[in-house]
Design a protein around this motif. Structure first.
Motif, mmCIF file in Angstrom:
data_model
loop_
_atom_site.group_PDB
_atom_site.id
_atom_site.type_symbol
_atom_site.label_atom_id
_atom_site.label_comp_id
_atom_site.label_asym_id
_atom_site.label_seq_id
_atom_site.Cartn_x
_atom_site.Cartn_y
_atom_site.Cartn_z
ATOM 1 N N ARG A 26 0.832 -1.203 0.000
ATOM 2 C CA ARG A 26 0.000 0.000 0.000
ATOM 3 C C ARG A 26 0.872 1.261 0.000
ATOM 4 O O ARG A 26 0.614 2.216 -0.751
ATOM 5 C CB ARG A 26 -0.925 -0.039 1.219
ATOM 6 N N ARG A 27 1.911 1.272 0.814
ATOM 7 C CA ARG A 27 2.790 2.443 0.861
ATOM 8 C C ARG A 27 3.571 2.610 -0.445
ATOM 9 O O ARG A 27 3.818 3.728 -0.908
ATOM 10 C CB ARG A 27 3.747 2.310 2.045
ATOM 11 N N PHE A 28 3.934 1.487 -1.059
ATOM 12 C CA PHE A 28 4.617 1.553 -2.344
ATOM 13 C C PHE A 28 3.739 2.223 -3.400
ATOM 14 O O PHE A 28 4.189 3.101 -4.154
ATOM 15 C CB PHE A 28 5.011 0.148 -2.802
ATOM 16 N N VAL A 29 2.496 1.829 -3.481
ATOM 17 C CA VAL A 29 1.587 2.412 -4.470
ATOM 18 C C VAL A 29 1.366 3.898 -4.185
ATOM 19 O O VAL A 29 1.310 4.734 -5.116
ATOM 20 C CB VAL A 29 0.256 1.633 -4.486
ATOM 21 N N ARG A 30 1.236 4.242 -2.912
ATOM 22 C CA ARG A 30 1.059 5.653 -2.563
ATOM 23 C C ARG A 30 2.238 6.485 -3.066
ATOM 24 O O ARG A 30 2.063 7.562 -3.662
ATOM 25 C CB ARG A 30 0.906 5.814 -1.057
ATOM 26 N N THR A 31 3.450 5.982 -2.857
ATOM 27 C CA THR A 31 4.637 6.717 -3.290
ATOM 28 C C THR A 31 4.704 6.796 -4.815
ATOM 29 O O THR A 31 5.029 7.846 -5.393
ATOM 30 C CB THR A 31 5.896 6.031 -2.743
ATOM 31 N N GLU A 62 6.044 -15.227 -3.601
ATOM 32 C CA GLU A 62 6.510 -13.845 -3.696
ATOM 33 C C GLU A 62 5.604 -13.081 -4.652
ATOM 34 O O GLU A 62 5.187 -13.597 -5.691
ATOM 35 C CB GLU A 62 7.949 -13.816 -4.193
ATOM 36 N N ALA A 63 5.289 -11.850 -4.299
ATOM 37 C CA ALA A 63 4.408 -11.023 -5.122
ATOM 38 C C ALA A 63 5.180 -9.873 -5.718
ATOM 39 O O ALA A 63 6.073 -9.303 -5.072
ATOM 40 C CB ALA A 63 3.241 -10.494 -4.283
ATOM 41 N N GLU A 64 4.837 -9.532 -6.947
ATOM 42 C CA GLU A 64 5.407 -8.352 -7.590
ATOM 43 C C GLU A 64 4.288 -7.356 -7.841
ATOM 44 O O GLU A 64 3.315 -7.665 -8.539
ATOM 45 C CB GLU A 64 6.083 -8.712 -8.904
ATOM 46 N N VAL A 65 4.417 -6.168 -7.251
ATOM 47 C CA VAL A 65 3.420 -5.111 -7.397
ATOM 48 C C VAL A 65 3.982 -4.065 -8.347
ATOM 49 O O VAL A 65 5.111 -3.577 -8.151
ATOM 50 C CB VAL A 65 3.074 -4.475 -6.048
ATOM 51 N N SER A 66 3.219 -3.723 -9.358
ATOM 52 C CA SER A 66 3.626 -2.703 -10.320
ATOM 53 C C SER A 66 2.593 -1.596 -10.376
ATOM 54 O O SER A 66 1.390 -1.841 -10.170
ATOM 55 C CB SER A 66 3.806 -3.314 -11.712
ATOM 56 N N ALA A 67 3.040 -0.368 -10.646
ATOM 57 C CA ALA A 67 2.146 0.779 -10.757
ATOM 58 C C ALA A 67 2.660 1.686 -11.855
ATOM 59 O O ALA A 67 3.866 1.983 -11.915
ATOM 60 C CB ALA A 67 2.060 1.528 -9.432
ATOM 61 N N ARG A 68 1.768 2.115 -12.743
ATOM 62 C CA ARG A 68 2.181 3.036 -13.805
ATOM 63 C C ARG A 68 1.020 3.932 -14.188
ATOM 64 O O ARG A 68 -0.155 3.611 -13.922
ATOM 65 C CB ARG A 68 2.671 2.245 -15.018
ATOM 66 N N VAL A 69 1.381 5.039 -14.824
ATOM 67 C CA VAL A 69 0.400 6.007 -15.295
ATOM 68 C C VAL A 69 0.599 6.181 -16.786
ATOM 69 O O VAL A 69 1.703 6.531 -17.243
ATOM 70 C CB VAL A 69 0.547 7.364 -14.575
ATOM 71 N N LEU A 70 -0.439 5.915 -17.569
ATOM 72 C CA LEU A 70 -0.427 6.081 -19.014
ATOM 73 C C LEU A 70 -1.435 7.158 -19.369
ATOM 74 O O LEU A 70 -2.632 6.885 -19.477
ATOM 75 C CB LEU A 70 -0.770 4.772 -19.722
ATOM 76 N N HIS A 72 -4.146 9.427 -18.835
ATOM 77 C CA HIS A 72 -5.162 9.561 -17.777
ATOM 78 C C HIS A 72 -5.568 8.197 -17.203
ATOM 79 O O HIS A 72 -6.624 8.087 -16.570
ATOM 80 C CB HIS A 72 -6.404 10.266 -18.333
ATOM 81 N N VAL A 73 -4.739 7.178 -17.414
ATOM 82 C CA VAL A 73 -5.065 5.841 -16.929
ATOM 83 C C VAL A 73 -4.000 5.380 -15.945
ATOM 84 O O VAL A 73 -2.803 5.394 -16.253
ATOM 85 C CB VAL A 73 -5.165 4.833 -18.096
ATOM 86 N N VAL A 74 -4.469 4.990 -14.741
ATOM 87 C CA VAL A 74 -3.595 4.395 -13.737
ATOM 88 C C VAL A 74 -3.798 2.892 -13.782
ATOM 89 O O VAL A 74 -4.940 2.406 -13.728
ATOM 90 C CB VAL A 74 -3.916 4.934 -12.329
ATOM 91 N N ARG A 75 -2.676 2.159 -13.891
ATOM 92 C CA ARG A 75 -2.771 0.695 -13.940
ATOM 93 C C ARG A 75 -1.882 0.115 -12.847
ATOM 94 O O ARG A 75 -0.690 0.435 -12.766
ATOM 95 C CB ARG A 75 -2.342 0.162 -15.302
ATOM 96 N N VAL A 76 -2.469 -0.737 -12.011
ATOM 97 C CA VAL A 76 -1.757 -1.399 -10.920
ATOM 98 C C VAL A 76 -1.945 -2.905 -11.087
ATOM 99 O O VAL A 76 -3.070 -3.376 -11.321
ATOM 100 C CB VAL A 76 -2.275 -0.945 -9.538
ATOM 101 N N GLY A 77 -0.845 -3.649 -10.973
ATOM 102 C CA GLY A 77 -0.914 -5.093 -11.076
ATOM 103 C C GLY A 77 -0.231 -5.769 -9.904
ATOM 104 O O GLY A 77 0.744 -5.245 -9.353
ATOM 105 N N VAL A 78 -0.771 -6.935 -9.503
ATOM 106 C CA VAL A 78 -0.175 -7.736 -8.439
ATOM 107 C C VAL A 78 0.014 -9.139 -9.001
ATOM 108 O O VAL A 78 -0.955 -9.827 -9.328
ATOM 109 C CB VAL A 78 -1.061 -7.766 -7.180
ATOM 110 N N GLY A 79 1.303 -9.547 -9.141
ATOM 111 C CA GLY A 79 1.597 -10.834 -9.720
ATOM 112 C C GLY A 79 2.072 -11.848 -8.690
ATOM 113 O O GLY A 79 2.639 -11.484 -7.657
ATOM 114 N N ASP A 80 1.843 -13.140 -8.977
ATOM 115 C CA ASP A 80 2.350 -14.215 -8.128
ATOM 116 C C ASP A 80 2.761 -15.377 -9.019
ATOM 117 O O ASP A 80 2.586 -15.335 -10.246
ATOM 118 C CB ASP A 80 1.299 -14.650 -7.099
ATOM 119 N N SER A 81 3.281 -16.407 -8.417
ATOM 120 C CA SER A 81 3.828 -17.534 -9.171
ATOM 121 C C SER A 81 2.921 -18.756 -9.157
ATOM 122 O O SER A 81 3.395 -19.894 -9.329
ATOM 123 C CB SER A 81 5.210 -17.906 -8.603
ATOM 124 N N ARG A 82 1.627 -18.561 -8.953
ATOM 125 C CA ARG A 82 0.691 -19.692 -8.990
ATOM 126 C C ARG A 82 -0.413 -19.386 -9.995
ATOM 127 O O ARG A 82 -1.531 -19.018 -9.641
ATOM 128 C CB ARG A 82 0.094 -19.962 -7.608
#
Length: 878
Positions: A26-31, A62-70, A72-82
């Motif tokens: 959550r703090r990562f996405v906020r930043t 292990e989870a990989e959280v990504s956040a980007r802005v394209l 006017h579009v904000v895209r957030v993804g949460v990945g895992d290995s299953r």
């Protein structure tokens, strides 16, 4: 970590599968979004918390959280290995509990979805900040299988109950995980908790995928669920973990309630079906599972308020906040309210003041422990009328589940001058092959259908005879008309028709729909639940109206013509035919002694086997048998009503003695449609003495009630006229009784309470074969006053009778009672009397009204005999 400096820049970070990673993500996405999309930060934080929680709980990689802005579009993804662990969204409704994370994402995100590939899975969402309308989204994904699968068949799966059970399983696992993360000793091994989550997810994903192809999840006759072939061990672990969580919830070590009885029974059935079938066992339908009374009937169709409105029995439903959510007309009328005035009020508005604390304590205990006391049992209690008086009722409470998974508490309040309320069939239950209620004929699992060609086949006439015999037995085996008609309709929908409807006219010529049953898995239309139908007016021209005027049996190969639809009754009948998809039908009159009092409607929806003219002779025989059975049941109930009203009219008003508090109760049997000869009495005898009487005439019919009234009247006359000791009064009563009826026998206690206002007090008493009075001191000491006992009335009228005198301490309670309070089949009398002593001791300090009502609640639920109680307590002036 790169700071987003360009619109296309992507920030990502990896997190271990630990609870604290949720806050870190959550703090990562906020930043990552603070500078480029500040308006989206709060929503993105909330949604990434939900997705990260799913990884920690379910994927556990292990989870990989990504956040980007394209733009006017904000895209957030949460990945895992299953990648094989696909998301299982829950439906978001106003009453949703835990497990709604994906539903929250779907509700707040502009777009969402799942991407899989290269051994990973990424769950993502987008927030469109420019107000454009995004394309549709879905959680569906072609997730790779997690290995070999097997199919488990869940027969008669109740959709609403499954939803409620799924939510509660998730709540227990969630709270157990949080407690373990906080360092609490849960008694569950972390590996077992992980295995339990795997099994929970596999079941939820499998059922969710199977239900996607169903037109309605409210009731599925047979649902094929694909599960990992090796999941049986994890499912067993899930059962043990949930049992441990239940115990922790009862001990208030988890912040969730334990399961209610029907939820526990359903969970055990579900897990047993999975483990059993995966190890080679056959499927067992939910409707075939035996349950305790508190576990409710087989909820195949979700509960809704129309079931209460349509019921002829006074019925009220409340939520788990103890507030009334619906009340029908009979309940409101009985208690002096309007229906809408009761909605929203606390249930305590209908509970006498002396029982309110008891009610709140019991309701709270049910929620906190999941252990019921009176659920599924018929209990005699007083209800509170709006004008303050008490209305004697039999209370029958069951839990039901709504389509959105909520639990409601449905209470039927049958007046004690009416027959006992049968355990209600859940709406739609008659379609299922479920256990036959006790007393009815055994129905085969795969009954032979009776067809029009049976008469030409060697065993055809035998099938018809068996059908007619089972119809007759179904009505004759129970004196309760509603229950008998439910059994009849069930047999007919299994052997002759797809739908069965029984409509009856009452004494006021008002038409009521008594029974609707169907063979298919289609949910009953709302109209089918209606109890009161539109009146049979002169304008009514439809087939039902014609039959009620004496026509028929009528064969219908199509719905009523529009020209025949002239009245509300005709419209109602036509809508029923259209809603069920009728292909053909027969409507036949129910008549006796030349008068029509109802109609039987049989409907087939299969175009390949419609009713024909050849169907009419069999149906004619059937309605003649059915009409005779209904008439007998009505006469039986009418006789019972007369006898019970006579019996209740003879129950006296207790005398008001300044230093002697008194209370009495009478409750007819809850499990039979019979009455008994139980009675109590109290009156003042010259010389400032108070007479107390309890008695029980042998028999359960009108003759017993009449004999009881004669004994009561004779005893009063002899006692007041002769003013003799109790033993002599009983001897004279026995002689008088013998002269009137040499065959009548009865038990009786006659006692005289003597003593001034300041005491001391004593009870002079004599017993004619009756159970001894129970004395309970204020301190809780108990003893039976078993001296002075002699033969029953009607045995040896000339034999002298013994008497006894016992001192009664101040504030002690003396209880006189009939055998229906304590005697149970297959239990010794000593055990029964010990149980009464224990309960009385616990209630020693309670007011007399509470003392009597609590004894009825604790001891008389489902009693097969009627019950009379009389209690008195000497109380000196302050």
């Amino acid at each position: 970590m790169d700071h987003i400096s360009q619109p296309e820049a992507v920030s990502s970070q990896r997190f271990p599968p630990r609870p604290e990673s949720v806050g870190q993500a959550r703090r990562f996405v906020r930043t990552a979004l603070a500078d480029r999309a500040p308006d989206a930060v709060e929503t993105a934080e909330l949604l990434v918390s939900e997705l990260m929680s799913n990884v920690v709980l379910h994927a556990r990689t292990e989870a990989e959280v990504s956040a980007r802005v394209l733009g006017h579009v904000v895209r957030v993804g949460v990945g895992d290995s299953r990648p094989c662990r696909r998301p299982v969204p829950g439906e978001c409704d106003p009453y949703a509990g835990p497990g709604q994370g994906l539903a929250v994402v779907a509700h707040l995100a502009s777009r969402y979805g799942v991407d899989t590939g290269d051994g990973r899975k990424t769950v993502w969402f987008e927030l469109w900040l420019d107000g454009r309308t995004p394309p549709p989204s879905t959680w569906a994904t072609a997730a790779p299988p997690c290995g070999p699968t097997r199919t488990v068949t869940l027969v008669d799966l109740p959709g609403a109950l499954y939803l409620a059970s799924q939510r509660h399983r998730h709540a227990l696992l969630r709270e157990l995980t949080l407690a373990a993360a906080a360092g609490a000793d849960t008694g569950v091994d972390p590996e077992d908790l992980a295995a339990a989550y795997d099994a929970y997810h596999a079941i939820s994903a499998g059922v969710s995928a199977a239900l996607d192809g169903q037109p309605s999840a409210s009731h599925v006759h047979a649902l094929g669920v694909s599960l990992p072939a090796g999941v049986a061990r994890a499912v067993r672990i899930l059962g043990r973990v949930l049992d441990a969580a239940e115990q922790a919830a009862r001990e208030e070590r988890l912040l969730t309630w334990p399961s209610l009885p029907q939820n526990r029974v359903f969970r055990r059935w579900l897990l047993a079906q999975i483990t059993g079938q995966l190890t080679g066992g056959p499927p067992t339908a939910w409707t075939m599972v035996p349950r305790e009374p508190s576990a409710s009937p087989s909820e195949l169709v979700a509960w809704d308020a129309s079931q209460v409105w349509a019921s002829r029995v006074p019925t009220i439903a409340a939520d788990d906040d103890n507030r009334i959510i619906v009340a029908n007309g009979p309940a409101a009328d009985m208690l002096g309210w309007q229906e809408d005035e009761l909605v929203g009020q606390r249930l305590t508005v209908l509970i006498p003041e002396h029982l309110r604390d008891r009610h709140m304590a019991a309701f709270t205990r049910l929620l906190l422990t999941g252990q019921p006391h009176i659920l599924g049992r018929s209990v005699p209690l007083p209800a509170l009328h709006r004008d303050g008086r008490q209305v004697p009722v039999r209370l029958f409470i069951q839990t039901q589940v709504t389509a959105d998974g909520r639990t409601v508490y449905v209470a039927q309040l049958a007046p004690r001058t009416a027959p006992p309320v049968p355990a209600p069939l859940a709406s739609g239950e008659s379609q299922a092959v479920s256990p036959q209620p006790p007393g009815g004929p055994e129905l085969p699992d795969d009954p032979e259908r009776v067809t029009e060609t049976d008469s030409d086949e060697p065993d055809g006439p035998a099938r018809e005879r068996r059908l007619l015999a089972d119809i007759g037995e179904s009505l004759s085996s129970t004196p309760n008309l509603d229950e008998g008609l439910q059994r009849v309709c069930k047999i007919l929908t299994q052997r002759l028709a797809d739908w069965c409807v029984v409509d009856l006219l009452d004494d006021g010529e008002r038409l009521e729909r008594f029974c609707v049953a169907h063979h298919s898995s289609t949910e009953l239309p709302a109209e089918a639940y209606a109890g009161r139908l539109p009146p049979v007016t002169g304008a009514a021209r439809g087939p039902l109206a014609r039959v009620l005027r004496g026509a028929g049996p009528l064969l219908l190969t199509e719905g009523p013509e529009p020209s025949q639809v002239k009245s509300p009754l005709d419209i109602h009948d036509r809508e029923l035919f259209e809603r069920v998809g009728a292909n053909s039908a027969v409507i036949a009159p129910l008549r006796t002694r030349g008068a029509v009092f109802g109609a039987l409607t049989l409907i087939r929806t299969d175009g390949e086997r419609p009713f024909t003219e050849e169907s009419l002779p069999l149906i004619g025989d059937l309605v003649r048998s059915l009409a005779l059975g209904v008439e007998h049941a009505r006469l039986y109930q009418e006789t019972r009503h007369i006898a019970e009203r006579l019996q209740r009219s003879l129950l006296p008003e207790l005398p008001e003695i300044p230093h002697l508090r008194m209370a009495a109760r009478y409750a007819p049997s809850s499990t039979t449609a019979q009455i008994g000869g139980d009675w109590y009495d109290s009156f003042v005898v010259p010389g400032d003495r108070t007479a107390v009487v309890i008695g029980d005439v042998t028999g359960h019919d009108l003759e017993a009630a009449v004999a009881m009234s004669q004994l009561r009247s004779m005893l009063r006359g002899i006692a007041i006229d002769r003013q003799e000791p109790p033993e002599e009064v009983l001897r004279r009563l026995d002689v008088a009784n013998h002269s009137l009826s040499e065959e009548a026998t009865a038990t009786c206690i006659y006692g005289l309470v003597t003593g001034s206002a300041d005491g001391p007090w004593q009870l002079n008493h004599s017993s004619a074969g009756h159970l001894p009075p129970l004395l309970t001191t204020r301190e809780g000491d108990t003893r039976y006053l078993d001296a002075g006992s002699g033969l029953l009335l009607g045995m040896e009228p000339d034999m002298p009778r013994p008497g006894a005198t016992d001192p009664i301490p101040a504030h002690a309670t003396v209880l006189l009672y009939t055998d229906g309070l304590i005697e149970r089949r297959d239990e010794s009398l000593d055990h029964a009397m010990d149980r009464l002593r224990r309960h009385a001791a616990d209630l020693a300090a309670e007011p007399l009204d509470v003392f009597c009502d609590e004894l009825l609640i604790a001891l008389s639920a489902d009693s097969a005999d009627d019950i009379a109680l009389l209690a008195f307590r000497p109380v000196p002036p302050d």
